[in-house]
Design a protein around this motif. Structure first.
Motif, PDB file in Angstrom:
ATOM      1  N   THR A   1       0.851  -1.188   0.000  1.00 55.88           N
ATOM      2  CA  THR A   1       0.000   0.000   0.000  1.00 55.88           C
ATOM      3  C   THR A   1       0.883   1.232   0.000  1.00 55.88           C
ATOM      4  OG1 THR A   1      -0.142   0.030   2.423  1.00 55.88           O
ATOM      5  CG2 THR A   1      -1.875  -1.148   1.242  1.00 55.88           C
ATOM      6  N   ASP A   2       0.334   2.327  -0.534  1.00 55.86           N
ATOM      7  CA  ASP A   2       1.099   3.575  -0.573  1.00 55.86           C
ATOM      8  C   ASP A   2       0.471   4.594   0.369  1.00 55.86           C
ATOM      9  OD1 ASP A   2      -1.188   4.444  -1.832  1.00 55.86           O
ATOM     10  OD2 ASP A   2      -0.289   4.569  -3.827  1.00 55.86           O
ATOM     11  N   GLN A   3       0.961   5.827   0.296  1.00 52.85           N
ATOM     12  CA  GLN A   3       0.510   6.861   1.224  1.00 52.85           C
ATOM     13  C   GLN A   3      -0.963   7.226   1.036  1.00 52.85           C
ATOM     14  OE1 GLN A   3       2.918  10.302   0.464  1.00 52.85           O
ATOM     15  NE2 GLN A   3       2.481  10.319  -1.735  1.00 52.85           N
ATOM     16  N   ASP A   4      -1.517   6.939  -0.148  1.00 51.26           N
ATOM     17  CA  ASP A   4      -2.928   7.216  -0.397  1.00 51.26           C
ATOM     18  C   ASP A   4      -3.828   6.065   0.040  1.00 51.26           C
ATOM     19  OD1 ASP A   4      -2.341   9.706  -1.578  1.00 51.26           O
ATOM     20  OD2 ASP A   4      -1.879   8.725  -3.482  1.00 51.26           O
ATOM     21  N   GLY A   5      -3.226   4.998   0.547  1.00 56.84           N
ATOM     22  CA  GLY A   5      -4.018   3.843   0.962  1.00 56.84           C
ATOM     23  C   GLY A   5      -4.379   2.919  -0.176  1.00 56.84           C
ATOM     24  N   ASP A   6      -3.877   3.190  -1.391  1.00 59.95           N
ATOM     25  CA  ASP A   6      -4.178   2.316  -2.520  1.00 59.95           C
ATOM     26  C   ASP A   6      -3.454   0.989  -2.350  1.00 59.95           C
ATOM     27  OD1 ASP A   6      -5.744   4.241  -3.759  1.00 59.95           O
ATOM     28  OD2 ASP A   6      -4.017   5.145  -4.779  1.00 59.95           O
ATOM     29  N   ARG A   7      -4.174  -0.085  -2.631  1.00 58.45           N
ATOM     30  CA  ARG A   7      -3.564  -1.414  -2.526  1.00 58.45           C
ATOM     31  C   ARG A   7      -2.903  -1.766  -3.850  1.00 58.45           C
ATOM     32  NH1 ARG A   7      -7.393  -3.925  -0.059  1.00 58.45           N
ATOM     33  NH2 ARG A   7      -6.410  -3.700   1.982  1.00 58.45           N
ATOM     34  N   LEU A   8      -1.632  -2.041  -3.806  1.00 56.84           N
ATOM     35  CA  LEU A   8      -0.841  -2.363  -4.991  1.00 56.84           C
ATOM     36  C   LEU A   8      -0.435  -3.824  -4.952  1.00 56.84           C
ATOM     37  CD1 LEU A   8       1.515   0.734  -4.675  1.00 56.84           C
ATOM     38  CD2 LEU A   8      -0.631   0.619  -5.948  1.00 56.84           C
ATOM     39  N   GLY A   9       0.082  -4.308  -6.059  1.00 60.04           N
ATOM     40  CA  GLY A   9       0.560  -5.684  -6.102  1.00 60.04           C
ATOM     41  C   GLY A   9       1.997  -5.772  -5.614  1.00 60.04           C
ATOM     42  N   ILE A  10       2.765  -6.635  -6.252  1.00 60.21           N
ATOM     43  CA  ILE A  10       4.185  -6.770  -5.909  1.00 60.21           C
ATOM     44  C   ILE A  10       4.996  -6.578  -7.186  1.00 60.21           C
ATOM     45  CG2 ILE A  10       3.780  -8.311  -3.951  1.00 60.21           C
ATOM     46  CD1 ILE A  10       4.637 -10.630  -5.762  1.00 60.21           C
ATOM     47  N   PRO A  11       6.195  -5.974  -7.091  1.00 60.84           N
ATOM     48  CA  PRO A  11       7.067  -5.856  -8.262  1.00 60.84           C
ATOM     49  C   PRO A  11       7.826  -7.155  -8.489  1.00 60.84           C
ATOM     50  CG  PRO A  11       8.034  -4.738  -6.382  1.00 60.84           C
ATOM     51  CD  PRO A  11       6.726  -5.291  -5.916  1.00 60.84           C
ATOM     52  N   ASP A  12       8.352  -7.313  -9.694  1.00 60.18           N
ATOM     53  CA  ASP A  12       9.106  -8.534  -9.978  1.00 60.18           C
ATOM     54  C   ASP A  12      10.333  -8.646  -9.082  1.00 60.18           C
ATOM     55  OD1 ASP A  12      10.306  -6.377 -11.199  1.00 60.18           O
ATOM     56  OD2 ASP A  12      10.372  -7.252 -13.202  1.00 60.18           O
ATOM     57  N   GLY A  13      10.984  -7.491  -8.800  1.00 57.27           N
ATOM     58  CA  GLY A  13      12.123  -7.545  -7.880  1.00 57.27           C
ATOM     59  C   GLY A  13      11.702  -7.982  -6.487  1.00 57.27           C
ATOM     60  N   GLY A  14      10.523  -7.543  -6.053  1.00 56.54           N
ATOM     61  CA  GLY A  14      10.015  -7.976  -4.758  1.00 56.54           C
ATOM     62  C   GLY A  14       9.749  -9.457  -4.720  1.00 56.54           C
ATOM     63  N   TYR A  15       9.214 -10.009  -5.801  1.00 62.70           N
ATOM     64  CA  TYR A  15       8.949 -11.450  -5.833  1.00 62.70           C
ATOM     65  C   TYR A  15      10.245 -12.248  -5.663  1.00 62.70           C
ATOM     66  CZ  TYR A  15       8.278 -16.079  -7.784  1.00 62.70           C
ATOM     67  OH  TYR A  15       8.301 -17.444  -7.967  1.00 62.70           O
TER      68      TYR A  15
ATOM     69  N   THR B   1       6.621 -16.152 -17.344  1.00 68.10           N
ATOM     70  CA  THR B   1       8.062 -16.024 -17.538  1.00 68.10           C
ATOM     71  C   THR B   1       8.529 -14.714 -16.914  1.00 68.10           C
ATOM     72  OG1 THR B   1       8.007 -17.302 -19.586  1.00 68.10           O
ATOM     73  CG2 THR B   1       9.921 -15.874 -19.232  1.00 68.10           C
ATOM     74  N   MET B   2       9.342 -14.822 -15.893  1.00 73.99           N
ATOM     75  CA  MET B   2       9.883 -13.642 -15.223  1.00 73.99           C
ATOM     76  C   MET B   2      11.403 -13.711 -15.283  1.00 73.99           C
ATOM     77  SD  MET B   2       7.395 -13.325 -11.866  1.00 73.99           S
ATOM     78  CE  MET B   2       8.067 -11.739 -11.375  1.00 73.99           C
ATOM     79  N   ARG B   3      12.000 -12.684 -15.817  1.00 74.23           N
ATOM     80  CA  ARG B   3      13.467 -12.645 -15.928  1.00 74.23           C
ATOM     81  C   ARG B   3      14.034 -11.849 -14.760  1.00 74.23           C
ATOM     82  NH1 ARG B   3      11.324 -12.159 -21.048  1.00 74.23           N
ATOM     83  NH2 ARG B   3      12.178 -13.563 -22.631  1.00 74.23           N
ATOM     84  N   GLU B   4      14.926 -12.463 -14.022  1.00 75.35           N
ATOM     85  CA  GLU B   4      15.516 -11.755 -12.889  1.00 75.35           C
ATOM     86  C   GLU B   4      16.450 -10.647 -13.364  1.00 75.35           C
ATOM     87  OE1 GLU B   4      17.406 -12.661  -8.500  1.00 75.35           O
ATOM     88  OE2 GLU B   4      17.219 -14.279  -9.966  1.00 75.35           O
ATOM     89  N   ALA B   5      17.093 -10.891 -14.486  1.00 75.31           N
ATOM     90  CA  ALA B   5      17.928  -9.827 -15.064  1.00 75.31           C
ATOM     91  C   ALA B   5      17.008  -8.706 -15.560  1.00 75.31           C
ATOM     92  CB  ALA B   5      18.762 -10.390 -16.218  1.00 75.31           C
ATOM     93  N   GLY B   6      17.208  -7.547 -15.040  1.00 72.92           N
ATOM     94  CA  GLY B   6      16.356  -6.420 -15.418  1.00 72.92           C
ATOM     95  C   GLY B   6      15.176  -6.218 -14.499  1.00 72.92           C
ATOM     96  N   ALA B   7      14.971  -7.125 -13.532  1.00 72.40           N
ATOM     97  CA  ALA B   7      13.876  -6.932 -12.578  1.00 72.40           C
ATOM     98  C   ALA B   7      14.165  -5.702 -11.720  1.00 72.40           C
ATOM     99  CB  ALA B   7      13.718  -8.166 -11.698  1.00 72.40           C
ATOM    100  N   ARG B   8      13.129  -5.031 -11.288  1.00 74.59           N
ATOM    101  CA  ARG B   8      13.299  -3.837 -10.469  1.00 74.59           C
ATOM    102  C   ARG B   8      12.189  -3.759  -9.427  1.00 74.59           C
ATOM    103  NH1 ARG B   8      10.417   0.827 -12.745  1.00 74.59           N
ATOM    104  NH2 ARG B   8       9.103   0.120 -14.463  1.00 74.59           N
ATOM    105  N   PHE B   9      12.421  -2.954  -8.419  1.00 74.44           N
ATOM    106  CA  PHE B   9      11.427  -2.788  -7.372  1.00 74.44           C
ATOM    107  C   PHE B   9      10.660  -1.500  -7.666  1.00 74.44           C
ATOM    108  CE2 PHE B   9       9.505  -2.332  -3.248  1.00 74.44           C
ATOM    109  CZ  PHE B   9       9.387  -3.646  -2.788  1.00 74.44           C
ATOM    110  N   GLY B  10       9.831  -1.545  -8.727  1.00 78.69           N
ATOM    111  CA  GLY B  10       9.174  -0.306  -9.102  1.00 78.69           C
ATOM    112  C   GLY B  10       7.862  -0.465  -9.822  1.00 78.69           C
ATOM    113  N   ASN B  11       7.530  -1.645 -10.263  1.00 79.38           N
ATOM    114  CA  ASN B  11       6.273  -1.826 -10.972  1.00 79.38           C
ATOM    115  C   ASN B  11       5.441  -2.854 -10.214  1.00 79.38           C
ATOM    116  OD1 ASN B  11       4.186  -2.162 -12.745  1.00 79.38           O
ATOM    117  ND2 ASN B  11       5.476  -2.396 -14.563  1.00 79.38           N
ATOM    118  N   PHE B  12       4.442  -2.381  -9.494  1.00 79.74           N
ATOM    119  CA  PHE B  12       3.676  -3.263  -8.606  1.00 79.74           C
ATOM    120  C   PHE B  12       2.527  -3.923  -9.382  1.00 79.74           C
ATOM    121  CE2 PHE B  12       5.756  -0.149  -5.991  1.00 79.74           C
ATOM    122  CZ  PHE B  12       6.150  -0.849  -4.863  1.00 79.74           C
TER     123      PHE B  12
END
Length: 902
Positions: free
Chosen positions: A140-154, A285-296
């Motif tokens: 969740t963010d500061q607005d209380g919106d529920r987000l998913g998880i980024p590929d880097g987080g997974y 298919t999730m590639r760890e190369a190029g994964a980032r903690f930014g797209n939920f």
């Protein structure tokens, strides 16, 4: 066949009883004969020996009675006798029995119907092993919106979180399939292979996909759900190893078992297209190369380690989040996560599925529970009146030696008999009520297919029935205990009147009925005002004569540019149809619950650091979209077809965005950039127009700063998620749904390969936005109406009864010169006093209700004084009207006849 089972059971009990009786007789004869033989051997005469044996052994009848008690036959015989007596007694007073049974049927039936929905949606366990260990992982963010998880987080969480046994990520999407007789749109879950470990699923046929199937370049494979396999392939097991459809590159490798369900948290929307159950699952298919903690963008699901609570897992993942941002750069930094107040949320899967509706359903069950309490109080009041009319009978029975245990058993039996009869009728009403509830229920309530009157619901009804019967069956016992046989018989012989103190219990019961009715009426009043407020809200668009549907275009064309060109040509062709004023498309529809937000910066006020970044709702639209939905353009122009021909340069902002960023200034010609977290790489857009605020999220949510962008805004990049399942918007000159077949024929002629779905008018979308409130309101209004009717009956009954007990008193008053108005006021004062006591109790109860209802209210406070006052005064007036009939009869009493009768 239940009647046959009952008969067979009765026969078995009778045979068992006769067998035990025979065994008792044989046992008694054996012991008597042995004792008599011993005495005869000692020299006793046979007749004397048998008499002495009987004397020493004790009375045979008493011994057999003790044996019967050991076997429980006396209790059974007593219960059977009490039930027969109750049925005969109720048969002599059919009006009393009918009123009580119908009252109970209403209360038990309504409670059972609501419980059937609560059981199916909230209480029924999920079809997974150790369901409480399966959790949804989100942010969740500061607005209380529920987000998913980024590929880097997974990657980081699944590798380092000891609180999780395993974790999976998935996406939901709709997949068009061509090459069949007609284009198909399939619901697809694209998931990491670990999802089967999380859900503990094994295939019915074939195999499940593995990590090798999720490697880049691996052949396309799918696992079918049982429902799709049955519908599309006739449950043919030979489908394993075959292409999904002839010519398709997707190979079927497995079929899931029939009891498998993919239950999605909070009715997840697949880019605007929801589906009840997926048709198939495919490897993600999730590639760890190029994964980032930014797209939920991914949905996260996991299985907790043994003994770990969701709160503990959330704390561990919160500690891992900064490290994940450092390990997978390119998205959020540790500072931006802290400044944006990002949090990890771990909830059980069941809570995430039903959490939104559980509160509403518990409210409704509580409301109907109040109706049951009113019904029980009504029947208890009837029982007390019946007890008063049976004082002589009870006095005679007590004088003949009947103890309170016997009287209590008889009263309880009568209460249970009545409640069982009411409960049987109530179950029938519950079957009807459940169907009505399913018809009224909002379409987004999860697990509605599990709702029904099953064994658990019947058990609930049975327990409710028995407890209710015991409750009001116990009410007369205090009255019975105070009866003195000599005094009661003397009163009867003298025709004396009955004291007022004796009826305090009845007054309190009726006051409780009034209080319960007040609670429900206040709740209904608040919800009625909420619904009216919602209907009065200006959504910012004109929903009349607007048809919408979605085109599933994912994977059909190589690029967004081509998809956009097809949409432009198609909508131009649809505008040629008679009855079509405008045709366009969009990324989202207003009030559909599908929202996207992003960082936005304006020229001249670029953020120095991440704390200065602002977010805005972004809506991707086609040419003329704002005009097509009837939005009000305040200044400038909206996006036209020319803006979609070349490189998009213009956007439209809403009034809230303009006031926030350029207060008191003209925003036309100002520039902004979307995705402003990368200012050096992003694209600048010029504001071409300002539109009045549109409630994109819901009618209850105030408009927020919004920008409207061209659907394809960077032709050289791939943004396929925005042109996958595109809503088409058509403004017609008449009934929009009547135009659909004409529109569909044109679509099939131009693009037979494109499936369409989610056909709905914009009017219907607007209605759905307050369907949950209207659902709750309809049920609470119905419950309040039932409680009010029962309360009026109760008040009328008790006032009429009190008048009948004071006939002599009123006769004497009239004889001494009391006017009809004075007598009438005396009676109305009696009813008014009961009503005021009930209103006072009810107002206290509404304080609890107000807290529970707060989440459903809009535009009205949960403690709104005008609603409380209007309901209280209205209820008092209704009670006084109910008391007016007995008051009028009191004024018509003949003093001579009243005194003579006494």
């Amino acid at each position: 066949m239940s009647w046959l089972s009952g008969i067979l059971e009765k026969v078995r009990e009778t045979v068992a009883r006769e067998q035990v009786e025979a065994e008792l007789d044989e046992e008694m004869r054996f012991h008597l004969d042995r004792e008599a033989e011993r005495l005869i051997a000692d020299g006793w005469e046979p007749a004397t020996a048998h008499a002495e044996a009987r004397r020493q052994f004790g009375r045979v009848r008493k011994a057999k009675e003790r044996a019967r008690e050991e076997f429980g036959f006396r209790w059974l015989e007593g219960a059977e006798r009490d039930i027969r007596h109750s049925l005969r007694s109720l048969g002599k007073t059919p009006s009393f029995a009918t009123a009580a049974i119908l009252t109970l049927a209403l209360g038990i039936g309504a409670s059972t119907a609501i419980f059937s929905v609560l059981n199916g949606v909230v209480l029924r366990p999920l079809p997974y092993i150790d369901q409480d260990r399966i959790v949804r992982i989100s942010h969740t963010d500061q607005d209380g919106d529920r987000l998913g998880i980024p590929d880097g987080g997974y990657f980081h969480y699944s590798r380092h979180a000891s609180s999780l046994d395993t974790m999976a990520a998935y996406l939901e999407m709709s997949q068009p399939i061509t090459g069949a007789d007609r284009p198909l749109e399939l619901g697809v879950v694209i998931a990491t292979p670990s999802i089967f470990e999380v859900l503990r699923v094994r295939p019915l046929h074939g195999r499940l996909f593995t990590e090798a199937d999720a490697e880049p370049g691996a052949p396309d494979v799918v696992v079918l759900t049982h429902g799709f396999w049955t519908r599309q392939f006739g449950a043919d097991p030979d489908v394993i190893g075959q292409p999904l459809i002839p010519g398709s590159e997707m190979e079927v490798i497995g079929v899931l078992p029939e009891d498998f369900e993919f239950i999605r948290p909070e009715a997840t929307i697949v880019f605007g297209n929801s589906f009840e159950q997926p048709d198939m699952l495919a490897p993600l298919t999730m590639r760890e190369a190029g994964a980032r903690f930014g797209n939920f963008m991914y949905q996260g699901i996991g299985r907790l380690a043994d003994g770990v609570a969701p709160e503990a897992a959330a704390r561990e993942l919160a500690g891992l989040m900064p490290r994940a941002a450092e390990e997978y750069p390119g998205g959020h930094t540790v500072a931006s996560l802290r400044e944006g107040h990002y949090r990890v949320e771990v909830r059980t899967l069941k809570e995430s599925i039903v959490g939104r509706m559980a509160g509403t359903l518990w409210i409704l069950l509580g409301a109907v529970g109040l109706v049951l309490l009113v019904a029980t109080a009504n029947v208890a009041s009837l029982f007390l009146a019946r007890a008063e009319s049976r004082r002589r009978e009870i006095a005679v029975r007590r004088s003949l030696g009947a103890g309170m245990k016997v009287l209590a058993r008889a009263s309880m039996a009568e209460g249970v008999v009545l409640s069982v009869l009411g409960g049987l009728l109530g179950v029938g009403l519950a079957l009807i009520g459940t169907r009505l509830l399913l018809g009224l229920a909002p379409s987004d309530i999860p697990r509605l297919d599990k709702v029904g009157v099953d064994g658990i619901v019947l058990a609930f009804a049975a327990v409710l029935t028995i407890l209710t019967g015991l409750a009001f069956g116990s009410f007369p016992l205090l009255s019975y205990a105070r009866i003195d046989p000599q005094t009661a018989l003397g009163e009867e012989a003298r025709g004396g009147t009955i004291g007022r103190a004796r009826h305090r219990a009845r007054r309190l019961l009726v006051a409780a009925q009034v209080g319960f009715a007040l609670v429900l009426l206040v709740g209904a009043g608040l919800l009625v005002r909420t619904l009216q407020n919602l209907r009065d809200v200006d959504p910012g668009f004109n929903s009349a004569n607007v048809l919408t549907f979605r085109l599933s275009m994912h994977g059909l064309y190589p690029s967004d540019v081509e998809r956009s060109r097809i949409l432009l040509d198609l909508t131009r062709s649809l505008e040629e149809l008679p009855g079509v004023e405008m045709a366009t498309f969009a990324g989202d529809l207003p009030l559909d619950g599908d929202e996207w937000r992003d960082y936005v910066a304006v020229e001249g006020a670029l953020p120095v650091n991440e704390s200065e970044m602002i977010t805005a709702l972004r809506v991707f639209i086609g040419p003329g979209y704002l005009e097509a939905i009837g939005a009000q353009l305040l200044r400038g122009r909206e996006l036209e077809r020319l803006d979609f021909e070349g490189y998009p340069e213009y956007v439209v902002v809403n009034e809230a965005f303009a006031e926030q960023r350029w207060p008191g200034e003209d925003p036309i010609g100002r520039r902004l950039m979307q995705e402003a977290n990368s200012p050096d790489e992003d694209v600048w857009y010029t504001v071409s127009g300002v539109v009045a605020d549109i409630r994109e999220s819901s009618l209850m949510t105030p408009p927020e700063p919004t920008i409207y962008l061209p659907t394809v805004f960077k032709p050289d990049d791939s943004y396929s998620m925005f042109v996958q399942n595109m809503p088409v918007v058509i403004r017609t000159t008449g009934n929009p749904t009547a135009m659909f077949q004409t529109v569909e024929r044109r679509l099939r002629a131009l693009h037979p390969e494109i499936p369409l779905n989610s056909v709905v008018s914009l009017d219907e979308l607007e209605r759905r936005s307050y369907q949950q409130v209207s659902f709750a309101m309809a049920l609470i209004v119905a419950a309040a109406g039932a409680a009010l009717i029962l309360g009026i009956i109760g008040i009328y009954g008790v006032v009429a009864y009190l008048v009948s007990l004071r006939v002599r008193e009123f006769g004497v008053r009239i004889a001494l010169g009391a006017t009809p108005g004075h007598v009438r006021r005396t009676v109305l004062k009696e009813g008014g006093a009961i009503a005021l006591l009930g209103i006072a109790v009810g107002l206290a109860g509404t304080l609890v209700l107000s807290r529970v209802l707060a989440s459903l209210l809009f535009g009205v406070a949960a403690t709104d004084a005008s609603t409380y006052g209007a309901v209280s005064l209205g209820l008092l007036a209704i009670v006084l009207l109910a008391s007016l009939g007995p008051a009028q009869r009191a004024t018509a009493i003949d003093p001579v006849e009243a005194i003579r009768a006494d």
